[in-house]
Every structure is written in structure tokens, then in C-alpha cells.
Design a protein around this motif. Structure first.
Motif, PDB file in Angstrom:
ATOM      1  N   LYS A   1     -32.100  22.427  35.589  1.00 57.08           N
ATOM      2  CA  LYS A   1     -31.558  21.481  36.777  1.00 57.08           C
ATOM      3  C   LYS A   1     -33.182  21.979  37.585  1.00 57.08           C
ATOM      4  CE  LYS A   1     -26.843  21.462  36.768  1.00 57.08           C
ATOM      5  NZ  LYS A   1     -25.427  22.351  37.454  1.00 57.08           N
ATOM      6  N   ILE A   2     -34.056  20.864  38.758  1.00 57.19           N
ATOM      7  CA  ILE A   2     -34.881  21.560  39.586  1.00 57.19           C
ATOM      8  C   ILE A   2     -34.289  22.288  40.873  1.00 57.19           C
ATOM      9  CG2 ILE A   2     -36.933  20.745  40.945  1.00 57.19           C
ATOM     10  CD1 ILE A   2     -37.236  18.243  38.625  1.00 57.19           C
ATOM     11  N   LEU A   3     -35.049  23.456  40.836  1.00 56.11           N
ATOM     12  CA  LEU A   3     -35.192  24.344  41.784  1.00 56.11           C
ATOM     13  C   LEU A   3     -35.949  23.700  43.206  1.00 56.11           C
ATOM     14  CD1 LEU A   3     -34.774  27.777  40.500  1.00 56.11           C
ATOM     15  CD2 LEU A   3     -32.897  25.773  41.922  1.00 56.11           C
TER      16      LEU A   3
ATOM     17  N   GLY B   1     -26.127  31.333  35.232  1.00 54.60           N
ATOM     18  CA  GLY B   1     -27.679  30.180  34.515  1.00 54.60           C
ATOM     19  C   GLY B   1     -28.488  31.195  34.665  1.00 54.60           C
ATOM     20  N   ILE B   2     -30.201  30.114  33.793  1.00 56.79           N
ATOM     21  CA  ILE B   2     -30.497  31.015  33.851  1.00 56.79           C
ATOM     22  C   ILE B   2     -31.789  30.707  34.724  1.00 56.79           C
ATOM     23  CG2 ILE B   2     -32.378  31.246  32.223  1.00 56.79           C
ATOM     24  CD1 ILE B   2     -30.867  30.717  29.692  1.00 56.79           C
ATOM     25  N   ILE B   3     -32.638  31.865  35.084  1.00 54.89           N
ATOM     26  CA  ILE B   3     -33.908  30.804  36.795  1.00 54.89           C
ATOM     27  C   ILE B   3     -35.167  31.025  36.038  1.00 54.89           C
ATOM     28  CG2 ILE B   3     -33.549  31.051  38.699  1.00 54.89           C
ATOM     29  CD1 ILE B   3     -31.296  32.274  40.251  1.00 54.89           C
ATOM     30  N   ILE B   4     -36.498  30.112  36.411  1.00 58.11           N
ATOM     31  CA  ILE B   4     -37.412  30.501  35.782  1.00 58.11           C
ATOM     32  C   ILE B   4     -38.033  30.448  36.498  1.00 58.11           C
ATOM     33  CG2 ILE B   4     -39.289  29.897  34.490  1.00 58.11           C
ATOM     34  CD1 ILE B   4     -36.784  31.214  32.786  1.00 58.11           C
ATOM     35  N   THR B   5     -38.960  31.436  37.676  1.00 53.86           N
ATOM     36  CA  THR B   5     -39.952  30.964  38.954  1.00 53.86           C
ATOM     37  C   THR B   5     -40.914  30.470  38.701  1.00 53.86           C
ATOM     38  OG1 THR B   5     -40.473  33.815  38.417  1.00 53.86           O
ATOM     39  CG2 THR B   5     -38.137  33.340  39.228  1.00 53.86           C
TER      40      THR B   5
ATOM     41  N   LYS C   1     -31.927  29.073  21.411  1.00 49.53           N
ATOM     42  CA  LYS C   1     -31.861  29.341  19.948  1.00 49.53           C
ATOM     43  C   LYS C   1     -30.341  29.957  19.563  1.00 49.53           C
ATOM     44  CE  LYS C   1     -35.838  28.468  18.045  1.00 49.53           C
ATOM     45  NZ  LYS C   1     -36.871  29.873  17.114  1.00 49.53           N
ATOM     46  N   GLU C   2     -30.028  30.946  21.166  1.00 54.16           N
ATOM     47  CA  GLU C   2     -28.929  31.362  20.444  1.00 54.16           C
ATOM     48  C   GLU C   2     -27.712  31.258  21.470  1.00 54.16           C
ATOM     49  OE1 GLU C   2     -29.844  36.323  20.160  1.00 54.16           O
ATOM     50  OE2 GLU C   2     -31.454  35.627  19.998  1.00 54.16           O
ATOM     51  N   ILE C   3     -27.527  30.919  22.921  1.00 54.34           N
ATOM     52  CA  ILE C   3     -27.217  30.392  23.265  1.00 54.34           C
ATOM     53  C   ILE C   3     -27.049  29.147  23.665  1.00 54.34           C
ATOM     54  CG2 ILE C   3     -25.979  32.984  24.285  1.00 54.34           C
ATOM     55  CD1 ILE C   3     -27.950  32.204  27.250  1.00 54.34           C
ATOM     56  N   GLU C   4     -26.214  28.183  24.847  1.00 52.58           N
ATOM     57  CA  GLU C   4     -26.450  27.344  25.578  1.00 52.58           C
ATOM     58  C   GLU C   4     -25.644  27.622  27.197  1.00 52.58           C
ATOM     59  OE1 GLU C   4     -24.416  23.587  24.277  1.00 52.58           O
ATOM     60  OE2 GLU C   4     -25.836  23.655  22.031  1.00 52.58           O
ATOM     61  N   ALA C   5     -26.560  26.973  28.336  1.00 48.43           N
ATOM     62  CA  ALA C   5     -26.960  27.574  28.921  1.00 48.43           C
ATOM     63  C   ALA C   5     -27.634  26.833  29.833  1.00 48.43           C
ATOM     64  CB  ALA C   5     -27.005  29.152  29.445  1.00 48.43           C
ATOM     65  N   ASP C   6     -26.781  26.165  31.136  1.00 43.65           N
ATOM     66  CA  ASP C   6     -27.275  25.745  32.639  1.00 43.65           C
ATOM     67  C   ASP C   6     -29.154  26.718  32.567  1.00 43.65           C
ATOM     68  OD1 ASP C   6     -25.873  23.842  32.298  1.00 43.65           O
ATOM     69  OD2 ASP C   6     -25.089  24.596  34.272  1.00 43.65           O
ATOM     70  N   VAL C   7     -30.343  25.408  32.640  1.00 45.98           N
ATOM     71  CA  VAL C   7     -31.338  26.311  33.198  1.00 45.98           C
ATOM     72  C   VAL C   7     -31.894  26.350  34.347  1.00 45.98           C
ATOM     73  CG1 VAL C   7     -34.118  26.180  32.522  1.00 45.98           C
ATOM     74  CG2 VAL C   7     -32.396  26.174  30.707  1.00 45.98           C
ATOM     75  N   TYR C   8     -32.548  26.591  34.587  1.00 44.25           N
ATOM     76  CA  TYR C   8     -32.569  26.111  36.486  1.00 44.25           C
ATOM     77  C   TYR C   8     -34.629  26.788  37.347  1.00 44.25           C
ATOM     78  CZ  TYR C   8     -27.529  25.816  37.654  1.00 44.25           C
ATOM     79  OH  TYR C   8     -26.188  25.733  37.846  1.00 44.25           O
ATOM     80  N   ALA C   9     -35.311  25.596  37.776  1.00 43.95           N
ATOM     81  CA  ALA C   9     -36.305  25.858  37.122  1.00 43.95           C
ATOM     82  C   ALA C   9     -37.295  24.984  38.324  1.00 43.95           C
ATOM     83  CB  ALA C   9     -37.014  25.997  36.036  1.00 43.95           C
ATOM     84  N   PRO C  10     -38.856  25.531  39.378  1.00 46.46           N
ATOM     85  CA  PRO C  10     -39.382  24.432  39.508  1.00 46.46           C
ATOM     86  C   PRO C  10     -39.720  23.279  39.114  1.00 46.46           C
ATOM     87  CG  PRO C  10     -40.679  27.034  39.386  1.00 46.46           C
ATOM     88  CD  PRO C  10     -38.850  26.888  39.646  1.00 46.46           C
TER      89      PRO C  10
END
Length: 553
Positions: A114-116, A64-68, A83-92
Motif C-alpha cells: 500500500k502506498i503511503l 504491518g511493515i512500514i518502509i520509509t 520469505k518467512e511471513i506474509e504481511a501487508d507492506v506500507y511504503a512511499p
């Protein structure tokens, strides 16, 4: 125990494009994916992102990719990665709203965002992630902690310890940080950009008491320059404006949209009837506050356009007061100085926030020491800032009892590997590490060759040489014509033009007589000879563009 690897694809010894990789066993987690603003000599570059080759090559291991938090140096590179990959993103929550809108534009709404929770625990691919609130210039900023069998891996970036904060969207959860510390922390990635500043950042990040007398003494309109992502400072300005019953106009459309987004999602709502809409505002309104905002150097460019009269909506007058509440940051110095110079020409009242007196919301030395004392990590890994900032953070850690072997200073791509609760190596590197420059017009990648050509054009100019020859006989039937831009003043340099033309004739004649004429090779030879001649005569190395047109007559 699983081996743990920690490294950065960007963000170390630089400002921007923060992107950290945490590998727990075979599971890869990405923390943040930001951009960096270009230097003054990177012409036509809007921003810079990381080379994502490592992530692309290891997509099968990406959990997963996590944004703070919602800042460009943390999340604006995400669309280019997706644009280069597809992945789940987790962020507030705030980040997730903005990311979802961006994915709609990219036609990638099927990707899961997904909401953190601001405070709580989330399981990602079998790994427990603890999130805790941090106080920063944007609401919903969080720190994160990965629970591993060697201890927690904590990422704590861009925060201040502010005990007077009462807004839940901005509070720093000291209790949650202390609880993580009690469970045992292996390594803490902590921001170091203010590590050389003494004391706590708070309350030096607040500006209300400083701008209040300026607003009170102002006889006309008041303009604020403000980075669009500094919502903490914007709230202060609006609060003081309300005290003096002044209307507020947001000059930038993007900021108006963000204020609507904040109100819609209950982050912040400007007091009713206080905001002037675009239709309500006009240049004759005298008793108001105008917020001029933008990202990076753009805020200075916009204010500069107003100062030189290129904005039809606003014309400055001598009764105006300009409060520069956007301090210079790396990459903006030229634009900031140009703006300030033009404002002085307009004879307006200028008030600058003193960067020694007013700080941005980044942890100073006591903030850092307090977090370290709560977490008690075995290892400290300074991130965000120049190398000198890393050394300052390392010295802070030493002053609190850490030994040098427990402090890790890395370069981008350098891997810290842990096994059985201890650091075993920092000698391994990611094979491909680098950055990609994104252009201002079409958002296409810019190669180093293109950037070099733009630099040459800006410093040494260009010489274009054209000649027409008979397709069959190769005799010159037109020209040579020599055009110069930015190299020398043509009227004073007729001998240079004449000699360049002679070089053209000589090269073509020699090759035809020797039976070796070929169009492409002739142009290469012309370019080399003209370049050497001009360098010898002028000391410049302009771009040389030869054109040999063959006409069938």
C-alpha cells in the motif's frame, strides 16, 4: 492507556540492517527492514540481515511493515522477511514500485503493498499514521509518526534541513513536523550518525560548486564514482554536465534501469539527447562524463576493474580525470584504497571529495536540534550509528534542556516500555536477537562454522592428507599422500611432509593393532595430531582434511 514498547532488531551501534519494532498495546508495527554489508574477514558473504524470529513468533500481532525510503539499509532485507511471513507492506510510491517488482520475482504478488502519501494520514489496524516528507539522497523519503493515547511516536531517520530544496520529491515538510509537535510527542527516534558534526549539513551536502572547476579544467573524459542510491548527488552531476554540454554514459546497467524507472514515474528525466546509450558509447569518445556506480564496496570494485584493464568497454588514458564522489563508508575501506592505488598507477588525474568539506545527507547537530525543537518530544531515542554517535546525540539533547532521564540509549533487542506517558522500564530484552549471513552465490544462509573455515583457509591455508587401506586387513596399500596449500613451501619443508605422513601411518597402525580402528574416529585422531604438530612447527593452524579410503581387494 495501552503500554507502548519500542526496540530494534537491528541498526543500533552498527551501520545497516535498520529494523525497529513499535508495539502499541498488542499491535506490532515494523519500521524498515534493511541489510548490512559484510566486514573484510567475512569471506563469501554478500550481505547480512536480521534474525526475524521475533516477528515470526508474533505474526498474529503484526499490523504491518512500514518502509520509509529506498535505501538498502532500510528495505533490502524485506524479501528475506517475506520469505518467512506474509504481511501487508506500507511504503512511499517509489519504494512500493520496487517492492512490487521484487514480489513478482518471489511469486508473492498476492501480498498487498500500500502506498503511503508523502504528506498525509493513513489508518493501519486502527492506528493513525502521519507521514511527512524528508530531504535525503533518494526521492520520496518520509518520516512517520504513530498517534497513540500517550502521544506521538516519531521516527525521523536520514534527513537534512535544506531550505533551498524546491523539488517536491525531496522537500522536508517542516510545517507538518511542527504540527505533530503541537499535538504532543512521547518519543522521537532520531538519527545520530552525524551528531558530532557542527552546524547544519546543508549546504555542505552539495557538490556542484566543487566539481564545476574540475570539469572545466579537464582535458579529456571525466569519470565519477558514485553510490547508486545517491540520486541527489547524481542530479547535481548531470546538471553541471549539462552546463558544459557534455554527454553522460551510465556504465552500470542497473543505474540505466533506475534512470528509466525514474523517468517513467516522473521523478527525474535526464535532458533529451544528453545520455549515451550502451550502443552509442565507445572508448574513443573523448568529451563525455562516465558515471561508475554500485552499492557498497561494489562501486570501488568496478572502478578498480576498469583501472587494471579488465573491462573491455573502457581503457583509461592519462588525459582522463577521475572524481571520487563516493566517500568510504564502514566496510569499504579496503576496496576503496585498492582502487585508488591502481588509479595512481594509470597516471590519471584524480580528484577526491574531501569528507570534511562535503557531507552526505544525514542530520548534523543543528539539524537534530531543529527537529527536536519542533517536535518537543518527552523522550529522545538516538538511532543509526555507533555508540559514540548516540552519546553525541545525547549531549545535544542535554544542551537543549533535556535531563538524562529523558534520553534513552538502547542496544539491539533492548525494550523501552512506556505507560501513562512515561518510561517505566528498559530492563526487558527480546529473547532471540542476532543476524543471518547471506552468501554471494546462492543467497543461502552462511553459518558461523562455514565462515570460520573460510577465515582459516584465507589466513593459515589447508593440508589434505590421503591414504588408501585394505578394507579387510586394514593394511596401508597406497600413500600416505600429503598436499599443502598456503601453509608452507613444499620444496623447503620436506621434513614436515615426511613427519605428517608418519603420523598417518602411526595412527592407523596403532588403532588396527589395538582392535579399535573405525574410519571416522581415525580421521578425527589424524586431524587432531596433525593440527598439533603443524602448530608446533610453524605457528599456523591450517584446515586439516584427512581422507582414508578403504578398498576391497
Amino acid at each position: 492507556m495501552n503500554n507502548i514498547k519500542i526496540f530494534a532488531l537491528g541498526g543500533l551501534d552498527e551501520y545497516g540492517k535498520n529494523m525497529y519494532c513499535i508495539e502499541i498495546g498488542k499491535k506490532l508495527f515494523i519500521v524498515n527492514c534493511g541489510i548490512k554489508r559484510p566486514e573484510d574477514n567475512q569471506f563469501g558473504v554478500e550481505y547480512i540481515v536480521n534474525d526475524f524470529s521475533y516477528v515470526v513468533e508474533n505474526i498474529d500481532r503484526l499490523s504491518g511493515i512500514i518502509i520509509t525510503h529506498f535505501h538498502d539499509d532500510m528495505m533490502d532485507g524485506l524479501p528475506y522477511l517475506l520469505k518467512e511471513i506474509e504481511a501487508d507492506v506500507y511504503a512511499p510510491n517509489l519504494c512500493s514500485i520496487i517492492i512490487k517488482e521484487e514480489l513478482k520475482k518471489m511469486r508473492k504478488s498476492h501480498l498487498r503493498v500500500k502506498i503511503l502519501p508523502r504528506y498525509g494520514k493513513t489508518i493501519i489496524d486502527g492506528v493513525e499514521l502521519t507521514t511527512f516528507g524528508l530531504t535525503h539522497s533518494t526521492p520520496d523519503a518520509i518520516g512517520i509518526s504513530f498517534k497513540t493515547d500517550q502521544g506521538h511516536i516519531v521516527v525521523a531517520e536520514q534527513f537534512v534541513v535544506d531550505f533551498d530544496m524546491r523539488d517536491n520529491a525531496y522537500e522536508c515538510d517542516i510545517a507538518a513536523i511542527a504540527d505533530i509537535g503541537k499535538e504532543g510527542v512521547l518519543c522521537c527516534l532520531i538519527e545520530s550518525s552525524y551528531a558530532d558534526k557542527e552546524g547544519f549539513t546543508s549546504p555542505r551536502h552539495r557538490i556542484s560548486n566543487i566539481i564545476r572547476p574540475v570539469i572545466e579544467d579537464a582535458s579529456g573524459r571525466i569519470f565519477f564514482t558514485l553510490y547508486e542510491q545517491n540520486f541527489f548527488r547524481l542530479r547535481e552531476i548531470i546538471a553541471v554536465a549539462a552546463e558544459y554540454k557534455k554527454k553522460v554514459f551510465f556504465f552500470d546497467e542497473k543505474m540505466r534501469d533506475l534512470m528509466n524507472l525514474f523517468a517513467l514515474n516522473e521523478y527525474y528525466k535526464i535532458p533529451e539527447k544528453m545520455q549515451l546509450t550502451e550502443k552509442q558509447f565507445n572508448n574513443e569518445i573523448d568529451d563525455c562524463i562516465v558515471i561508475v556506480s554500485g552499492d557498497g564496496a561494489n562501486v570501488f570494485n568496478v572502478m578498480n576493474k576498469i583501472a587494471i584493464g579488465e573491462e573491455s568497454k573502457i581503457e583509461l588514458r592519462t588525459t582522463d580525470t577521475i572524481i571520487i564522489a563516493s566517500p568510504m563508508v564502514p566496510g569499504t575501506e579496503k576496496q576503496a584504497n585498492l582502487m585508488e592505488n591502481e588509479l595512481y598507477k594509470d597516471n590519471v588525474n584524480i580528484f577526491k571529495l574531501d569528507p570534511k568539506q562535503i557531507l552526505s545527507l544525514h542530520p548534523a547537530s543543528e539539524d537534530i536540534k531543529m527537529i527536536l525543537s519542533l517536535l518537543k518530544p518527552k523522550y529522545v531515542l538516538p538511532v543509526m550509528g555507533d555508540y559514540r554517535n548516540f552519546i553525541a546525540a545525547a549531549n545535544l539533547a542535554l544542551s537543549t534542556g533535556y535531563t538524562p532521564d529523558k534520553i534513552i540509549i538502547l542496544d539491539n533487542g533492548q525494550i523501552a516500555t512506556f505507560a501513562d506517558g512515561r518510561l517505566i522500564s528498559t530492563s526487558e530484552y527480546v529473547e532471540k536477537i542476532g543476524e543471518i549471513m547471506i552468501g554471494t552465490q546462492d543467497n543461502k544462509d552462511i553459518t558461523s562454522h562455514v565462515l570460520k573455515d573460510r577465515t582459516t583457509l584465507s589466513t593459515d591455508g589447508v593440508i589434505i592428507v590421503g591414504v588408501a587401506i585394505n578394507y579387510k586387513t586394514k593394511d596401508i596399500i597406497g600413500g600416505p599422500d600429503v598436499q599443502s596449500r598456503g601453509v608452507f613451501y613444499v620444496k623447503d619443508s620436506e621434513y614436515l611432509i615426511k613427519n605428517i605422513g608418519k603420523i598417518v601411518v602411526d595412527v592407523i597402525t596403532e588403532k588396527v593393532e589395538n582392535g579399535t580402528y573405525e574410519n571416522l574416529e581415525a580421521k578425527v585422531e589424524l586431524r587432531n595430531r596433525i593440527e598439533r604438530y603443524v602448530a608446533r612447527e610453524t605457528g599456523k593452524r591450517p584446515m586439516i582434511i584427512p581422507a582414508i579410503i578403504e578398498i576391497n581387494v
